[in-house]
Each structure stands twice: as C-alpha cells, then as structure tokens.
Write an enzyme that holds these catalytic residues in place. Structure first.
Site, PDB file in Angstrom:
ATOM      1  N   TYR A   1      -8.123 -14.837   3.908  1.00  0.00           N
ATOM      2  CA  TYR A   1      -7.024 -13.934   4.120  1.00  0.00           C
ATOM      3  C   TYR A   1      -7.299 -12.652   3.215  1.00  0.00           C
ATOM      4  O   TYR A   1      -6.194 -12.039   2.804  1.00  0.00           O
ATOM      5  CB  TYR A   1      -5.780 -14.751   3.426  1.00  0.00           C
ATOM      6  CG  TYR A   1      -5.566 -16.084   3.928  1.00  0.00           C
ATOM      7  CD1 TYR A   1      -5.108 -16.240   5.301  1.00  0.00           C
ATOM      8  CD2 TYR A   1      -5.430 -17.094   2.996  1.00  0.00           C
ATOM      9  CE1 TYR A   1      -4.820 -17.690   5.944  1.00  0.00           C
ATOM     10  CE2 TYR A   1      -5.129 -18.455   3.657  1.00  0.00           C
ATOM     11  CZ  TYR A   1      -4.913 -18.516   4.684  1.00  0.00           C
ATOM     12  OH  TYR A   1      -4.516 -19.957   5.061  1.00  0.00           O
TER      13      TYR A   1
ATOM     14  N   CYS B   1     -23.716 -20.876   1.481  1.00  0.00           N
ATOM     15  CA  CYS B   1     -24.707 -19.994   2.115  1.00  0.00           C
ATOM     16  C   CYS B   1     -23.800 -19.385   3.295  1.00  0.00           C
ATOM     17  O   CYS B   1     -23.789 -19.243   4.392  1.00  0.00           O
ATOM     18  CB  CYS B   1     -25.646 -20.585   2.723  1.00  0.00           C
ATOM     19  SG  CYS B   1     -26.799 -21.545   1.400  1.00  0.00           S
ATOM     20  N   GLU B   2     -22.918 -18.203   2.772  1.00  0.00           N
ATOM     21  CA  GLU B   2     -22.072 -17.528   3.703  1.00  0.00           C
ATOM     22  C   GLU B   2     -21.627 -16.259   2.858  1.00  0.00           C
ATOM     23  O   GLU B   2     -21.401 -16.100   1.662  1.00  0.00           O
ATOM     24  CB  GLU B   2     -20.767 -18.175   3.876  1.00  0.00           C
ATOM     25  CG  GLU B   2     -20.658 -19.458   4.643  1.00  0.00           C
ATOM     26  CD  GLU B   2     -20.369 -19.322   6.131  1.00  0.00           C
ATOM     27  OE1 GLU B   2     -20.291 -18.040   6.668  1.00  0.00           O
ATOM     28  OE2 GLU B   2     -20.726 -20.247   6.940  1.00  0.00           O
TER      29      GLU B   2
ATOM     30  N   GLY C   1       8.216 -18.994   2.157  1.00  0.00           N
ATOM     31  CA  GLY C   1       7.599 -17.856   2.240  1.00  0.00           C
ATOM     32  C   GLY C   1       7.745 -16.700   1.215  1.00  0.00           C
ATOM     33  O   GLY C   1       7.300 -15.793   1.537  1.00  0.00           O
TER      34      GLY C   1
ATOM     35  N   GLU D   1      12.447 -24.516   1.821  1.00  0.00           N
ATOM     36  CA  GLU D   1      11.214 -25.203   1.872  1.00  0.00           C
ATOM     37  C   GLU D   1      10.106 -24.129   1.392  1.00  0.00           C
ATOM     38  O   GLU D   1       9.056 -24.015   1.801  1.00  0.00           O
ATOM     39  CB  GLU D   1      10.693 -25.276   3.431  1.00  0.00           C
ATOM     40  CG  GLU D   1      11.591 -25.989   4.539  1.00  0.00           C
ATOM     41  CD  GLU D   1      11.070 -25.851   5.928  1.00  0.00           C
ATOM     42  OE1 GLU D   1      10.249 -25.006   6.205  1.00  0.00           O
ATOM     43  OE2 GLU D   1      11.907 -26.678   6.687  1.00  0.00           O
TER      44      GLU D   1
ATOM     45  N   ARG E   1      -8.891 -19.014   0.027  1.00  0.00           N
ATOM     46  CA  ARG E   1      -8.083 -17.958   0.463  1.00  0.00           C
ATOM     47  C   ARG E   1      -8.617 -16.708   0.362  1.00  0.00           C
ATOM     48  O   ARG E   1      -8.341 -15.884   1.238  1.00  0.00           O
ATOM     49  CB  ARG E   1      -6.939 -17.934  -0.567  1.00  0.00           C
ATOM     50  CG  ARG E   1      -6.062 -19.428  -0.666  1.00  0.00           C
ATOM     51  CD  ARG E   1      -4.864 -19.472  -1.290  1.00  0.00           C
ATOM     52  NE  ARG E   1      -3.927 -18.465  -0.678  1.00  0.00           N
ATOM     53  CZ  ARG E   1      -3.730 -16.995  -1.105  1.00  0.00           C
ATOM     54  NH1 ARG E   1      -4.199 -16.852  -1.945  1.00  0.00           N
ATOM     55  NH2 ARG E   1      -3.000 -16.341  -0.345  1.00  0.00           N
TER      56      ARG E   1
ATOM     57  N   GLY F   1       6.956 -23.512  -0.903  1.00  0.00           N
ATOM     58  CA  GLY F   1       5.754 -24.057  -1.314  1.00  0.00           C
ATOM     59  C   GLY F   1       5.221 -23.238  -2.637  1.00  0.00           C
ATOM     60  O   GLY F   1       5.172 -23.752  -3.541  1.00  0.00           O
ATOM     61  N   ARG F   2       4.584 -22.097  -2.062  1.00  0.00           N
ATOM     62  CA  ARG F   2       3.961 -21.412  -3.188  1.00  0.00           C
ATOM     63  C   ARG F   2       4.610 -20.854  -4.114  1.00  0.00           C
ATOM     64  O   ARG F   2       4.066 -21.046  -5.433  1.00  0.00           O
ATOM     65  CB  ARG F   2       3.592 -19.929  -2.437  1.00  0.00           C
ATOM     66  CG  ARG F   2       2.414 -18.927  -3.036  1.00  0.00           C
ATOM     67  CD  ARG F   2       2.335 -17.882  -2.354  1.00  0.00           C
ATOM     68  NE  ARG F   2       2.141 -17.853  -0.942  1.00  0.00           N
ATOM     69  CZ  ARG F   2       0.982 -17.690  -0.021  1.00  0.00           C
ATOM     70  NH1 ARG F   2      -0.110 -17.835  -0.953  1.00  0.00           N
ATOM     71  NH2 ARG F   2       0.765 -17.892   1.179  1.00  0.00           N
TER      72      ARG F   2
ATOM     73  N   TYR G   1      -2.249 -23.789  -1.942  1.00  0.00           N
ATOM     74  CA  TYR G   1      -3.166 -23.635  -0.887  1.00  0.00           C
ATOM     75  C   TYR G   1      -4.787 -23.552  -1.436  1.00  0.00           C
ATOM     76  O   TYR G   1      -5.400 -22.773  -0.799  1.00  0.00           O
ATOM     77  CB  TYR G   1      -2.793 -22.397   0.150  1.00  0.00           C
ATOM     78  CG  TYR G   1      -1.315 -22.556   0.636  1.00  0.00           C
ATOM     79  CD1 TYR G   1      -1.192 -23.488   1.453  1.00  0.00           C
ATOM     80  CD2 TYR G   1      -0.212 -21.608   0.046  1.00  0.00           C
ATOM     81  CE1 TYR G   1       0.243 -23.632   1.885  1.00  0.00           C
ATOM     82  CE2 TYR G   1       0.976 -21.857   0.538  1.00  0.00           C
ATOM     83  CZ  TYR G   1       1.273 -22.719   1.648  1.00  0.00           C
ATOM     84  OH  TYR G   1       2.438 -22.874   1.975  1.00  0.00           O
TER      85      TYR G   1
END
Ligand code: LLP
Length: 422
Positions: A318, A346-347, A239, A275, A314, A277-278, A375
C-alpha cells in the site's frame, strides 16, 4: 498514545527492554504492549459517552491468540471474517453472541458453523448469501439476527486498495438495492433483519466520508422503519485511521469520531456497534529487526534488515509508511544519514523506506518499526522460505513469547513427496 519509549537509552515496551527480548528471541520479532491495547480500547469506548454501544475488535488486524484473549478479558466482542477467525475468537474466550460475522464470500459450511455456535449477528453481503443463510438457519431450526451490509457509494479518501464503500468495490449491497432485499429478508425463514451494517474502508483520516455514509444509513433506517422493518441496531464498521507518520497531521481522535456519531445517531434509539481493528492495535505493536548488511553505492546507502516484505507487507502493498527508529537511543544531536531501508527478499518492492534519515547505523544494530501492530503479523508469509516471525506480548515488567518461530522441519511439515519422487 502508546507505551513504547526510551528508558536508560534503550527502547522499551512498557518496562521491558526490546534489546533484551531481541537477545533472547532473536530478530525479527513483533512485540505488543498490553497497556496500549487496554488504553486504546478504553479510549475508543469512552468516545461514545452514554450511547448504547458495543465494540467488536476486527480480528483480521491482529489475530494473535494472546492479544485476542487480552481484549476478550477486557470485555471486547469480535468481528470475524472466516470460520477460522470465529473459531479463534471463541478459543480466545469470546462468547459467540458477542461475535459478528462479516465477509463477502462466506461459504455454506462457514454459515452453518456460525449458526450452530450461535453467533450474535451475521452481516449479509449479497442476495445469494441471504438465501443460503436462510436455508442453513431454517434447517437448524434457528432464527439468526442479520444485518445487510450496505455499500453507501461514498469515497473514503483512503488508499485505493483499502477502499470498500464505493459501488465499484466488491463489498456490501448496493445502496439502492438494499430496501428490496430487506423486504425479502423479512419474508424468509430463519432470518431476522434487525440491523444495518456499513464499513467504507480503512485508515480513514477525515471524518467527512464517515459522516456522509452514516447520514445515508440514518436515512435508510428511518425509511425501513416506516415500512415496518424494525431496525434497532446499527453496525458502523471500523476504519478510523492512526498516525503512521509522526511528522504529518494526526488523524481525528476517537473522541471527535464519537461526537460525530452522536450528532448523526444520537436520537435514533438504536444500539450502535463498531468494528475497529487498526485504532485498537496499530500502535500497540512494533516490529524489531536487525541490520544485516550496510551497503554504500554511488547514489544510495542501503541498510539491509533481517525483516522483509514477507514479515511486514504494508509498505510494498500500500506504499505505507512506518516510522523506523533505532532501539539504542541516539545521542542528542547525533548526525543523521539517509538510508534506503530494505529487506533481504528478492523483490525490488521489498523496501520499507527511501532516504529515511537515521543516525549512523552499524551492522547488528536493532531498529523498530512503529505502529506495526495492525495488519503486520496477520499479513505475513513465508516467501523466500523465511519462517514466520515470533510474537511477544509485554505486560508491565512481564513478557512472553506468544507465538514462537517455527523450525525448518515445522515449516515443511505439511509437504510430502509423491511416491514417484521418493
Ligand atoms: N470491519 C470490516 C468489515 C472490515 O473489512 C475491516 C477491515 C474492519 C472492520 C477493520 O478496519 P480497521 O478499523 O482496521 O481500519 N490490510 C490493510 C487494511 C485492510 C482492512 C480490511 N478491512 C492495511 O494494512 O492497511
């Protein structure tokens, strides 16, 4: 700190020009730096001084086999959240005993697989899962070390879509219900409840929520021990945030996090595991894309890239920000123009940045999204029938494609027409 920098006017990953990789591999592509991975792992480990700790890299952040092999060779363990991730970690060279299996909805098949291979610890997230695991372990004649992942009901102060430690989130076992379940776990065959696990969210940029959660874990450890449940291991999750916006205040460094952990748990006589990750892989990776189209309207200048939200979701998901810089170093004092940097999907949400100041771009120019190693590729998809982006690993002056771009036929390989449509 990372190892992406301009050398002789071109952005390099360590000693390799990203323009050279683009010429050979085509764009878009992800590129990872071995030296940065190694440095982050080292800095994170050293943050805890003499404490008895273990680092389990969160595979979900980056599951490229070569990245995992690099980390396994450096002695990292792994945090996995599916049977697939466990299989991958083993293929990368991890020992099962160095893997922790987390996740809110593990299937019985996944539990059986984890028990069979001898995973080091399983983090249980519900009473139902506890009963299933007990049955699976007892049937296999094994006893599994388990943690209950507790939900400490602490607000991590991060984006709501990556908050996990509030009681209204689906994760973990509610704080107040955990002691009862520890008693039950102790009485069940096949389970050895020796640990507490906690993970309150991701991209956390303030130490206070961690400390609040950890103080609750400390209190619970003492209470459980007082009733004879021998907790000797605490899994403190991941985190810790990373800087995405280099103009904003930097998140706390691993050293400050380590000091806080020492303050809370220093004298508990517990092994501590993490743990992350980032913080290990985030700024060890960039996404390189080319400008396909420049389009000037009355209100906006658009730079349309060949990378889209399917390649890096991302920002759309987010509202995340990734610094975007040109691969060719801009001249000192070059005039800046404001661009909306968008993808071809197309968004309307396929947008990476609004009014981003960049030196004047030309069609064909290369740009790099920084801090895209976590991610990024793992969350990519093939929306709009766009192939998955290749991944490249650099180590000093060496580089290799570690996942290639699929061909159109490979993209369609799993589809088949039913008899009546042939
Ligand atoms: N442990 C558990 C149980 C987790 O759920 C996670 C992340 C981690 C460790 C690793 O957290 P980290 O150190 O990377 O923050 N896709 C989102 C992030 C989702 C995080 C999910 N869980 C994003 O791109 O921001």
């Amino acid at each position: 700190m990372h190892h992406f920098a301009y050398k002789k006017g071109v952005l390099h990953a360590e000693d390799v020009s990203l323009a050279l990789i683009a010429a050979k591999v085509g764009t878009p592509f992800y590129c990872y730096s071995t030296a940065t991975l190694a440095r982050h792992l080292d800095v994170f480990r050293k943050a805890f001084g003499q404490m008895d700790t273990a680092v389990h890299f969160a595979v979900k952040a980056n599951s490229n086999l070569a990245v995992l092999r690099t980390l396994a060779n450096l002695g990292a363990g792994f945090d996995v959240v599916s049977g697939g991730e466990l299989q991958l970690a083993l293929k990368a060279g991890a020992k099962a005993a160095d893997c922790v299996f987390s996740g809110v909805g593990k299937t019985k098949e996944e539990l059986r697989y984890a028990v069979d291979v001898g995973v080091g610890q399983i983090n249980i997230e519900s009473e139902s899962e506890m009963l299933s695991l007990s049955a699976v372990a007892a049937a296999a004649g094994k006893t599994v070390r388990v943690a209950l992942r507790v939900n400490p009901d602490v607000d991590a102060g991060t984006h709501e879509k990556i908050t996990t430690g509030k009681k209204e989130n689906k994760f973990g076992i509610e704080w107040t219900l955990a002691p009862g379940l520890y008693r039950k776990a102790k009485s069940l065959p096949g389970l050895k409840p020796t640990a507490i696990a906690v993970h309150i969210g991701s991209q956390i940029t303030d130490l206070a929520p961690f400390e609040n959660a950890f103080l609750r874990v400390r209190e619970m450890t003492l209470a459980l021990r007082a009733e004879g449940i021998e907790i000797d291991h605490l899994d403190l999750g991941g985190g810790l945030g990373v800087p995405y916006d280099f103009s904003a205040a930097a998140p706390p460094l691993p050293a400050a996090y380590g000091q806080m952990v020492g303050r809370v748990f220093g004298n508990m006589g517990c092994k501590l595991s993490f743990e992350p990750g980032r913080v290990i892989v985030g700024n060890a990776g960039v996404l390189v894309a080319a400008v396909t189209v420049l389009k000037t309207g009355t209100a906006k200048k658009f730079a349309v890239l060949d990378a889209g939200m399917n390649d890096l979701v991302r920002p759309a998901m987010y509202d995340a920000r990734h610094d975007i810089i040109p691969v060719r170093e801009p001249a000192q004092g070059a005039l800046q123009t404001k661009y909306d940097v968008v993808g071809p999907v197309c968004e309307s949400s396929d947008k990476f940045a609004t009014d981003a100041p960049l030196p004047a771009l030309a069609e064909g120019d290369l740009v790099a999204f920084l801090t895209a190693g976590a991610y990024g590729a793992t969350m990519s998809g093939t929306y709009n029938t766009r192939p998955l982006v290749p991944e490249v690993l650099v180590d000093g002056a060496s580089w290799a494609v570690v996942r290639r771009r699929p061909t159109f036929d490979e993209m369609l390989a799993l589809e088949q027409l039913p008899a009546w449509l042939k």
